[in-house]
Design an enzyme around this catalytic site. Structure first.
Site, mmCIF file in Angstrom:
data_model
loop_
_atom_site.group_PDB
_atom_site.id
_atom_site.type_symbol
_atom_site.label_atom_id
_atom_site.label_comp_id
_atom_site.label_asym_id
_atom_site.label_seq_id
_atom_site.Cartn_x
_atom_site.Cartn_y
_atom_site.Cartn_z
ATOM 1 N NE ARG A 1 31.926 32.576 45.885
ATOM 2 C CZ ARG A 1 33.228 32.378 45.724
ATOM 3 N NH1 ARG A 1 33.818 32.577 44.551
ATOM 4 N NH2 ARG A 1 33.975 32.014 46.740
ATOM 5 C CB THR B 1 40.189 34.758 40.317
ATOM 6 O OG1 THR B 1 39.928 33.724 41.232
ATOM 7 C CG2 THR B 1 39.047 35.731 40.258
ATOM 8 C CG ASN C 1 38.846 28.465 44.424
ATOM 9 O OD1 ASN C 1 39.430 29.505 44.686
ATOM 10 N ND2 ASN C 1 38.751 27.477 45.282
ATOM 11 C CB SER D 1 33.868 35.428 46.971
ATOM 12 O OG SER D 1 34.764 35.899 45.992
ATOM 13 C CB SER D 2 38.880 37.331 48.366
ATOM 14 O OG SER D 2 39.093 36.551 49.498
ATOM 15 N N GLY E 1 43.565 36.613 42.734
ATOM 16 C CA GLY E 1 44.607 36.461 43.767
ATOM 17 C C GLY E 1 44.102 35.886 45.077
ATOM 18 N N GLY E 2 42.951 35.189 45.073
ATOM 19 C CA GLY E 2 42.460 34.585 46.314
ATOM 20 C C GLY E 2 42.302 35.641 47.389
HETATM 21 O O1 DON Z 1 36.336 33.820 45.349
HETATM 22 C C1 DON Z 1 37.466 33.787 45.825
HETATM 23 O O2 DON Z 1 37.833 34.500 46.717
HETATM 24 C C2 DON Z 1 38.473 32.819 45.245
HETATM 25 N N1 DON Z 1 37.798 31.684 44.696
HETATM 26 C C3 DON Z 1 39.302 33.537 44.226
HETATM 27 C C4 DON Z 1 40.383 32.679 43.648
HETATM 28 C C5 DON Z 1 41.456 33.435 42.994
HETATM 29 O O3 DON Z 1 41.452 34.641 42.969
HETATM 30 C C6 DON Z 1 42.565 32.660 42.429
HETATM 31 N N2 DON Z 1 43.426 33.519 41.664
HETATM 32 N N3 DON Z 1 44.527 33.695 41.612
#
Ligand code: DON
Length: 583
Positions: free
Chosen positions: A123, A395, A415, A466-467, A487-488
């Site tokens: 990370r 991501t 991100n 992070s997710s 997917g955040g």
């Molecule tokens: O680490 C995280 O949770 C975010 N930066 C992930 C971002 C993400 O999955 C964007 N994708 N669609």
């Protein structure tokens, strides 16, 4: 002349003959003839998307055909799943610049045939000059433009350190793993329609946020089948090939990063780069109805939320309620609400903040959190807050399995799509905008609507929460499911749903990946649903008092399932150019 042909081709999933007829294969070709990448047999000027494969010797599934095929070429050469995962990530950094990266970070979860587990954390970290209030203006208001776009949004990249830490468990020389990526950057490849749209959509930002015009900007709009050549990136990759980790964190590449920071008022320094280290952490492992689930610990919130959610659902017989009935969606929503309330209050980098991990993931706590669950009534996020604890879209995911029995799940990110949109001048790679995953101010939502508190406040050297939830399920102590998604904040709930689809609803892998998804994250107090989420179920939930909000695609899940007899099935999500390769 470029030619693009869409054909229907039956896929390999004989259990879903109807769906298989609908598998769309995109065949890209150019009259430039065969331009094979060295030692791989891959032609970057002619390739097809394949969603589903059944095989016995190994498989790679990722967000782009050329990256999956690069990984597969490494398996064919005798590399193991770790080698293939490294080659796939490096290729993604070239062919899928919106999320594949060397300027971002990620997590690798692995289960090796020897029984060894891996949880490698690469990370990004806050730069040494970062501070808690760095995104607040003179009136104390958060300026999320600065945490989301341009130089100041970037955390210290971790990916290259992560790849070299992973390589300790591989078999082939690193130079072999990076060569497909170098070739793809140097000789170019044909871009997909999705990539053309992405690049066109971000054009204005690329122009505004770069000090030296990057390869992604050209005069005419991009279109499917255009060639993307990235010479600066190829040179950076060669420095990594020739000098190892130092080829990125020291020397010429570090100098180019720091010069870029100076031109754009960013704060990443030589020392930040030189001091960056990936960390091998203790994996999160918990039982679920006879299976063992392995996932990533903090700074992945998935390492807390996935066990919480699986424990809250375990004794509730969701199978009897049925897939995506109002009853099962309500149950999962209320579970998600409770977990995400805890996320906002308690979760952050455990190296910097005392997170009550034991309590949050205990069976007793899961039971207690569900005591006020009422199947006849919608919960609300005002009534349901974080638990009382006595202790103080872009991501990308890849799943890999090899014939020795090694399993690897990697989720990696910049991100947002194309990260900070800032390319390091003359080094050709995008920097992340991961600083936005910190809580820039308590209660101020980040780009995924997530709020946070002290636990996730900015401190120098700290990793942002992070997710990302790369996950492996073991059955009889052997890899059974390898899964993950971008997917955040929807990542953890998508992994949760995918596991429930497979373990409880006995779905085919294709269905588990492709059926509509939904998501609740405590705040905002709404159930997000994909467009094709059944209308009748939405209406029933609305009658119970839930607010439903439709949104675009949720996640791009890549799953491999391995049966006890050794049969491997790999599925790439239909939501993108995702591609399953195997042999
Ligand atoms: O680490 C995280 O949770 C975010 N930066 C992930 C971002 C993400 O999955 C964007 N994708 N669609």
């Amino acid at each position: 002349m470029y030619k693009c042909l869409y054909i229907f081709k039956p896929d390999h999933n004989m259990r879903a003959p109807f769906l298989s007829l609908l598998t769309l294969v995109l065949l890209l070709s150019a009259c430039t003839g065969n331009r094979k990448l060295s030692n791989t047999g891959i032609n970057a000027y002619q390739y097809a998307v394949q969603k589903n494969i059944q095989c016995r010797n190994g498989a790679v599934v990722s967000a782009h055909p050329l990256a999956s095929e690069a990984g597969l070429s490494i398996l064919r050469k005798g590399g193991n799943a770790i080698d293939a995962a490294i080659a796939t990530q490096l290729a993604l950094a070239v062919v899928y610049p919106g999320a594949g990266n060397i300027g971002g970070g990620g997590f690798l979860v692995g289960y090796l045939a020897s029984g060894k587990t891996l949880a490698i954390d690469y990370r990004e970290k806050a730069p040494g000059a970062a501070h808690r209030d760095m995104y607040l203006d003179a009136n104390g208001n958060a300026n999320t433009n600065l945490s989301q776009d341009g130089h100041l949004a970037a955390g210290v990249p971790g990916t290259v350190a992560g790849l070299f830490t992973s390589a300790k468990y591989g078999k082939l020389p690193f130079k072999d793993l990076i060569q497909p990526a170098i070739d793809l950057a140097e000789k170019g490849f044909l871009i997909t329609a999705g990539e053309a749209n992405g690049l066109n959509h971000s054009r204005e930002s690329f122009v505004k946020l770069n000090t030296i015009s990057p390869a992604f900007v050209k005069d005419q709009p991009w279109k499917e089948g255009d060639t993307l050549i990235q010479t600066d990136l190829a040179n950076t990759l060669k420095r990594i090939r020739d000098n190892g980790q130092k080829g990125f964190y020291e020397g010429e590449t570090a100098k180019l990063i720091v010069e870029e920071m100076q031109r754009g008022k960013g704060i990443i320094s030589y020392d930040d780069l030189k001091d960056y280290e990936a960390k091998e952490r203790e994996i999160v492992s918990f039982p679920y109805k006879g299976y063992t689930i392995l996932t990533m610990p903090l700074p992945s919130s998935g390492g807390i939320l996935l066990p919480q959610m699986m424990k809250m659902i375990e004794d509730r017989n969701v199978k009897a309620m049925g897939f995506q009935t109002a009853a099962s969606v309500q149950l999962m929503t209320e579970i998600e609400r409770r977990s995400y309330a805890d996320r906002a209050k308690f979760l952050g980098d455990a190296d910097f903040y005392k997170v009550p991990i034991q309590t949050l993931t205990s069976d007793a706590y899961a039971k207690q959190r569900m005591q006020d669950y009422d199947p006849n009534k919608a919960g609300t996020s005002t009534a349901i807050q974080a638990g009382q604890i006595p202790e103080s879209e872009e991501t990308t995911h890849l799943s890999v399995y090899d014939k020795e029995g090694n399993a690897v799940a990697v989720t990696t990110t910049l991100n947002g799509s194309y990260g900070s949109k800032t390319v390091v001048g003359r080094a050709g790679f995008l920097l992340n905008n991961e600083m936005d995953d910190f809580s820039v101010k308590p209660g101020v939502p980040n780009m995924y609507g997530a709020v946070g508190a002290d636990a996730n406040a900015i401190l120098p050297g700290k990793r942002m929460l992070s997710s990302m939830t790369p996950t492996i399920v073991l059955k009889d102590q052997k890899p059974y499911i390898i899964a993950g998604t971008p997917g955040g904040t929807t990542i953890t709930t998508s992994v949760f749903q995918t596991l429930i689809n497979l373990l409880e609803f006995d779905m085919s892998v294709s269905d588990a990946v492709n059926r509509p998804k939904f998501h609740h994250q405590w705040l905002p107090d709404e159930i997000f649903v994909e467009r094709n989420f059944p209308v009748a179920v939405r209406e029933e939930l609305q009658k119970m008092g839930y607010k439903i909000r439709e949104r675009g695609q949720i996640g791009r899940t890549e799953v491999i399932r391995i049966q006890a007899d050794g049969a491997i099935e790999a599925v790439g999500d239909h939501r993108g150019d995702d591609h399953a390769a195997g042999f």
